[in-house]
Design a protein around this motif. Sequence first.
Motif, mmCIF file in Angstrom:
data_model
loop_
_atom_site.group_PDB
_atom_site.id
_atom_site.type_symbol
_atom_site.label_atom_id
_atom_site.label_comp_id
_atom_site.label_asym_id
_atom_site.label_seq_id
_atom_site.Cartn_x
_atom_site.Cartn_y
_atom_site.Cartn_z
ATOM 1 N N ALA A 107 24.580 44.530 45.931
ATOM 2 C CA ALA A 107 25.945 44.117 45.594
ATOM 3 C C ALA A 107 26.630 45.255 44.854
ATOM 4 C CB ALA A 107 25.924 42.866 44.726
ATOM 5 N N ARG A 108 27.848 45.593 45.296
ATOM 6 C CA ARG A 108 28.667 46.604 44.637
ATOM 7 C C ARG A 108 29.897 45.900 44.077
ATOM 8 N NH1 ARG A 108 26.408 49.049 48.858
ATOM 9 N NH2 ARG A 108 25.527 51.121 48.591
ATOM 10 N N THR A 109 30.143 46.116 42.781
ATOM 11 C CA THR A 109 31.309 45.526 42.146
ATOM 12 C C THR A 109 32.089 46.609 41.421
ATOM 13 O OG1 THR A 109 30.061 44.996 40.128
ATOM 14 C CG2 THR A 109 30.184 43.286 41.820
ATOM 15 N N HIS A 110 33.370 46.368 41.238
ATOM 16 C CA HIS A 110 34.226 47.292 40.501
ATOM 17 C C HIS A 110 35.360 46.469 39.899
ATOM 18 C CE1 HIS A 110 36.865 50.624 39.498
ATOM 19 N NE2 HIS A 110 35.789 51.387 39.593
ATOM 20 N N PRO A 111 35.714 46.746 38.642
ATOM 21 C CA PRO A 111 36.736 45.922 37.998
ATOM 22 C C PRO A 111 38.148 46.078 38.572
ATOM 23 C CG PRO A 111 36.079 47.722 36.540
ATOM 24 C CD PRO A 111 35.162 47.753 37.734
ATOM 25 N N THR A 112 38.458 47.228 39.193
ATOM 26 C CA THR A 112 39.834 47.435 39.668
ATOM 27 C C THR A 112 39.947 47.969 41.096
ATOM 28 O OG1 THR A 112 39.861 49.668 38.716
ATOM 29 C CG2 THR A 112 40.712 47.871 37.330
ATOM 30 N N ASP A 113 38.939 48.639 41.616
ATOM 31 C CA ASP A 113 39.023 49.290 42.926
ATOM 32 C C ASP A 113 38.311 48.445 43.974
ATOM 33 O OD1 ASP A 113 39.055 50.924 45.144
ATOM 34 O OD2 ASP A 113 38.230 52.680 44.114
ATOM 35 N N THR A 114 39.076 47.693 44.759
ATOM 36 C CA THR A 114 38.476 46.794 45.744
ATOM 37 C C THR A 114 37.771 47.550 46.877
ATOM 38 O OG1 THR A 114 40.578 46.616 46.936
ATOM 39 C CG2 THR A 114 40.086 44.917 45.285
ATOM 40 N N THR A 115 38.074 48.844 47.069
ATOM 41 C CA THR A 115 37.366 49.610 48.096
ATOM 42 C C THR A 115 35.921 49.875 47.679
ATOM 43 O OG1 THR A 115 38.003 51.787 47.232
ATOM 44 C CG2 THR A 115 39.496 50.758 48.836
ATOM 45 N N GLN A 116 35.606 49.676 46.404
ATOM 46 C CA GLN A 116 34.249 49.898 45.887
ATOM 47 C C GLN A 116 33.436 48.605 45.855
ATOM 48 O OE1 GLN A 116 33.039 52.929 44.757
ATOM 49 N NE2 GLN A 116 34.928 53.969 45.289
#
Length: 179
Positions: A6-15
């Motif tokens: 699982a890849r998560t990012h608080p602001t960059d939905t491409t990540q």
Amino acid sequence: FSAHVARTHPTDTTQVGSGMMYVGAQAIRTESNVRNQAVRVILRSDTNEIWVLFPDRKSYLKQQGPVSSRPPLPDEAASPCQTDKSYVCRRLGNARINNRDTQHWAITRTNAQGIQENTQLWIDPRLQVAIKELYHDGGMVELTDIREGVQNPDLFKVPSDFQPMALPGAAPSGSVSTP
């Protein structure tokens, strides 16, 4: 072993995304979706080949390596922690992550602009891989549902009904380019 990634990012939905990882003796396979397209990547350290498969099109791209079976761990000689003075790495101790014993590492890298970027890794010494990575920008990668065992060798091969694709600007396979 195999694991859910699982890849998560608080602001960059491409990540952001999820998929699967399969690790064999000399190969790694990842499965994910990129821009709503299924993508499979096979890294073969035994042949120094990288295959990018597009199941929806039954096609693939092939690149030559070098390919490593995994990134070097912070305390290994080939690690940037040992070879690059812009990295400062320190082991913080042990932690239990997703029911696995891990070594917790803090890694600080000073980039070309002189800005420090902090990363944390939780490395499973049994698997010799980071099962959780937390990056300076808030991005995180985490392996869950880890299942140890031998993986099916067919996972690390291009299916026989897939056709090779040419890279844009590359000569078709088998042709000779002239100046």
